[in-house]
Write a protein that holds these residues in place. Sequence first.
Motif, PDB file in Angstrom:
ATOM      1  N   VAL A  12      84.612  89.804  -1.594  1.00 40.95           N
ATOM      2  CA  VAL A  12      84.828  88.884  -0.480  1.00 40.95           C
ATOM      3  C   VAL A  12      86.332  88.752  -0.239  1.00 40.95           C
ATOM      4  O   VAL A  12      87.139  88.964  -1.144  1.00 40.95           O
ATOM      5  CB  VAL A  12      84.208  87.495  -0.775  1.00 40.95           C
ATOM      6  N   LYS A  13      86.668  88.379   0.981  1.00 40.26           N
ATOM      7  CA  LYS A  13      88.072  88.250   1.358  1.00 40.26           C
ATOM      8  C   LYS A  13      88.564  86.862   0.988  1.00 40.26           C
ATOM      9  O   LYS A  13      88.381  85.897   1.733  1.00 40.26           O
ATOM     10  CB  LYS A  13      88.232  88.489   2.856  1.00 40.26           C
ATOM     11  N   ALA A  14      89.171  86.747  -0.168  1.00 40.62           N
ATOM     12  CA  ALA A  14      89.678  85.467  -0.644  1.00 40.62           C
ATOM     13  C   ALA A  14      90.719  85.708  -1.726  1.00 40.62           C
ATOM     14  O   ALA A  14      90.518  86.550  -2.613  1.00 40.62           O
ATOM     15  CB  ALA A  14      88.543  84.596  -1.169  1.00 40.62           C
ATOM     16  N   ARG A  15      91.806  84.964  -1.669  1.00 42.47           N
ATOM     17  CA  ARG A  15      92.842  85.070  -2.700  1.00 42.47           C
ATOM     18  C   ARG A  15      92.477  84.272  -3.946  1.00 42.47           C
ATOM     19  O   ARG A  15      92.883  84.619  -5.044  1.00 42.47           O
ATOM     20  CB  ARG A  15      94.175  84.548  -2.154  1.00 42.47           C
ATOM     21  N   HIS A  16      91.724  83.195  -3.755  1.00 41.94           N
ATOM     22  CA  HIS A  16      91.436  82.290  -4.853  1.00 41.94           C
ATOM     23  C   HIS A  16      89.927  82.214  -5.062  1.00 41.94           C
ATOM     24  O   HIS A  16      89.158  82.169  -4.088  1.00 41.94           O
ATOM     25  CB  HIS A  16      91.983  80.890  -4.570  1.00 41.94           C
ATOM     26  N   PRO A  64      87.434  80.759   4.799  1.00 44.72           N
ATOM     27  CA  PRO A  64      88.621  81.484   5.282  1.00 44.72           C
ATOM     28  C   PRO A  64      89.835  80.583   5.482  1.00 44.72           C
ATOM     29  O   PRO A  64      90.969  81.055   5.395  1.00 44.72           O
ATOM     30  CB  PRO A  64      88.147  82.089   6.607  1.00 44.72           C
ATOM     31  N   THR A  65      89.644  79.292   5.756  1.00 49.37           N
ATOM     32  CA  THR A  65      90.773  78.407   6.039  1.00 49.37           C
ATOM     33  C   THR A  65      91.744  78.351   4.874  1.00 49.37           C
ATOM     34  O   THR A  65      92.971  78.368   5.064  1.00 49.37           O
ATOM     35  CB  THR A  65      90.265  76.992   6.375  1.00 49.37           C
ATOM     36  N   THR A  66      91.232  78.280   3.664  1.00 51.54           N
ATOM     37  CA  THR A  66      92.086  78.199   2.471  1.00 51.54           C
ATOM     38  C   THR A  66      92.094  79.497   1.684  1.00 51.54           C
ATOM     39  O   THR A  66      92.664  79.529   0.585  1.00 51.54           O
ATOM     40  CB  THR A  66      91.592  77.062   1.569  1.00 51.54           C
ATOM     41  N   SER A  67      91.461  80.553   2.200  1.00 51.08           N
ATOM     42  CA  SER A  67      91.360  81.834   1.504  1.00 51.08           C
ATOM     43  C   SER A  67      90.777  81.648   0.111  1.00 51.08           C
ATOM     44  O   SER A  67      91.259  82.215  -0.875  1.00 51.08           O
ATOM     45  CB  SER A  67      92.719  82.525   1.420  1.00 51.08           C
ATOM     46  N   CYS A  68      89.711  80.832   0.028  1.00 52.86           N
ATOM     47  CA  CYS A  68      89.050  80.541  -1.243  1.00 52.86           C
ATOM     48  C   CYS A  68      87.602  81.006  -1.188  1.00 52.86           C
ATOM     49  O   CYS A  68      86.975  81.044  -0.130  1.00 52.86           O
ATOM     50  CB  CYS A  68      89.090  79.044  -1.551  1.00 52.86           C
ATOM     51  N   PRO A  90      98.076  87.113  -5.784  1.00 45.02           N
ATOM     52  CA  PRO A  90      98.843  87.265  -4.539  1.00 45.02           C
ATOM     53  C   PRO A  90      98.088  88.126  -3.528  1.00 45.02           C
ATOM     54  O   PRO A  90      97.155  88.860  -3.872  1.00 45.02           O
ATOM     55  CB  PRO A  90     100.131  87.941  -5.001  1.00 45.02           C
ATOM     56  N   THR A  91      98.505  88.035  -2.293  1.00 41.13           N
ATOM     57  CA  THR A  91      97.840  88.804  -1.239  1.00 41.13           C
ATOM     58  C   THR A  91      97.967  90.299  -1.480  1.00 41.13           C
ATOM     59  O   THR A  91      97.065  91.079  -1.125  1.00 41.13           O
ATOM     60  CB  THR A  91      98.436  88.435   0.121  1.00 41.13           C
ATOM     61  N   SER A  92      99.044  90.728  -2.086  1.00 37.42           N
ATOM     62  CA  SER A  92      99.255  92.151  -2.327  1.00 37.42           C
ATOM     63  C   SER A  92      98.249  92.734  -3.301  1.00 37.42           C
ATOM     64  O   SER A  92      98.021  93.948  -3.311  1.00 37.42           O
ATOM     65  CB  SER A  92     100.666  92.390  -2.855  1.00 37.42           C
ATOM     66  N   ALA A  93      97.610  91.887  -4.141  1.00 38.56           N
ATOM     67  CA  ALA A  93      96.639  92.386  -5.101  1.00 38.56           C
ATOM     68  C   ALA A  93      95.279  92.648  -4.478  1.00 38.56           C
ATOM     69  O   ALA A  93      94.425  93.292  -5.098  1.00 38.56           O
ATOM     70  CB  ALA A  93      96.489  91.396  -6.266  1.00 38.56           C
ATOM     71  N   LEU A  94      95.049  92.158  -3.264  1.00 37.64           N
ATOM     72  CA  LEU A  94      93.760  92.347  -2.598  1.00 37.64           C
ATOM     73  C   LEU A  94      93.765  93.635  -1.790  1.00 37.64           C
ATOM     74  O   LEU A  94      94.820  94.127  -1.377  1.00 37.64           O
ATOM     75  CB  LEU A  94      93.473  91.161  -1.675  1.00 37.64           C
ATOM     76  N   PRO A  95      92.588  94.209  -1.541  1.00 28.61           N
ATOM     77  CA  PRO A  95      92.517  95.390  -0.668  1.00 28.61           C
ATOM     78  C   PRO A  95      93.011  95.057   0.731  1.00 28.61           C
ATOM     79  O   PRO A  95      92.961  93.896   1.160  1.00 28.61           O
ATOM     80  CB  PRO A  95      91.017  95.735  -0.671  1.00 28.61           C
TER      81      PRO A  95
END
Length: 532
Positions: free
Chosen positions: A124-128, A81-85, A354-359
């Motif tokens: 999973v909750k991650a941008r990358h 979660p720290t790096t959203s990876c 980008p964050t907007s592409a995630l649920p």
Amino acid sequence: MAVNILRDSLLDALKDIPGTREFHLHLLVSAPRKSNGLYPFAHPRPRAYLQDILILVSEQETPDSPRLIVTAVEANVYVLPTTSCAVLYVSKVDSSGQGTRPSPTHRIVHRLVRYYADPATRPVKARHLWVHLFARAQSQYLLPNSADFEGKNPLTDVRLCAWWKRVLGEVARDMGSVKDMKSRAWYILPGYNELEALNALGAVRGDTDPWTYGHPYKQTDIPLPCPRDETHLGHFIPSFEDDPKSRFMDDIAYTTEGEVKSPIKKRPRTESSTDGSHKPISRGRTTAPPSTSQLTAQPSSESISDKDKDKPADPTVRELRKVPPGEFWERMSFRQECVAGAITGFFVLAFSCPTSALPPDDGASPLEPLPGHVAPRLNKRVITSLMTTVEFSTRERAMHATTAIESAIRGLCDGLVPASAPTSRVGAVPRPRAPLLQVPGEEGREEPIERTSTPPPPPLSIEPPSTPPRRKTALPEISPNPFAEPVATMDTYHGHIYGSIAVRNPAAVKEIAAPAPPVTVLAVRKKKKKTT
């Protein structure tokens, strides 16, 4: 997001496969749990959550034919979660060779990686997302003794690396066309330069080649999973089980000035004395107190320079700082796993959105089990049973193995066999249940320990191939999970774990080479000699 979408997506990937047959899929995704082994040398060590994935695909030619496991895939997913990876590590892929061609392995692996790469389906909750893979040709991985089956044709080292490059390259090209999506791909064949690697693996099919030869630790477009407060090797390269680069990093960390050092031991346990002070508990011979000269030889805090203060106390970090990533990969080509006469490959994919592409974030904890998740020990029990109690050397044994494994998964969900019960071997005489004792260091895991002098019977099958074990790094204890382990039921089995699909498509047409045109051979006419 419910995990049953992955099961349905994997089945959907098989609907266009050539031939007439029915596929039966079993998917086990464990509930998230805390893990500190992905970056064991990082300071501070990042918080990560781990999930295990096991995919078993069996095939049935006709409704009256027996089922045969044809594909097995094992993978791990880490979320930081720290790096959203998120990190997807495909650890093992195997096929039995028992089914009809073409094999579903290509479609299953491709859909699994794409499912996690696509932000619309990423569970999973991650941008990358980072995808790691180590390709090494072996005759068998997850299906014991399948190499003895005459119908199995394992890929050679070159063909295996080319296969992985083609499969992962397809995912990279697919995701490259998604709006606002960054897609990168790297690969390295240790001991080969870029030109030699291209000649070995051949050209990539497609209009564009997404691959870059080298490592991804110089780029800055996509954040690395581990925060880089310091810039040493332990912050760049993740550690996985049965991975040669992880063992090499261990060797570097515990080698100081030509000497191999053991991992730092924990501080001795202390006990309180009558005066309230603490002293270490000594076991065995008492050590004499240090002399006055020894005490004066020790540097005081005032004599330590500012440069020494900046150095970390852990000597492993100092050694990892001496080796940059580029030198690490150059030296990797001299490791035993890479100089054994076969080509090996390291493949890395990276996807960023980008964050907007995630649920939208629902505020749930990343450790909270979702519907369809199973307990990690249930997943581990099935893998252990698959690799130690059954075999796939013949068609009859593969039939029995498929029935045993699929029945075990169903039985564990139906409550017929407790998840902590020992696995019985085929044909073994039933024995009384042994007392269950807690195994130190593995919270929540129980192992049967029989108090008897009779040695256990030998395993039925040959141990699966593996490289030497890694050195165990002393890691701090993990705090307990605040959520209870999920209990699998028959609703979980039918709604999330098991699924089937029947396909009736034209058979694959083999490409027949056109006959070569006839070649006219011109005979040489010799000039007659004139007679005199």
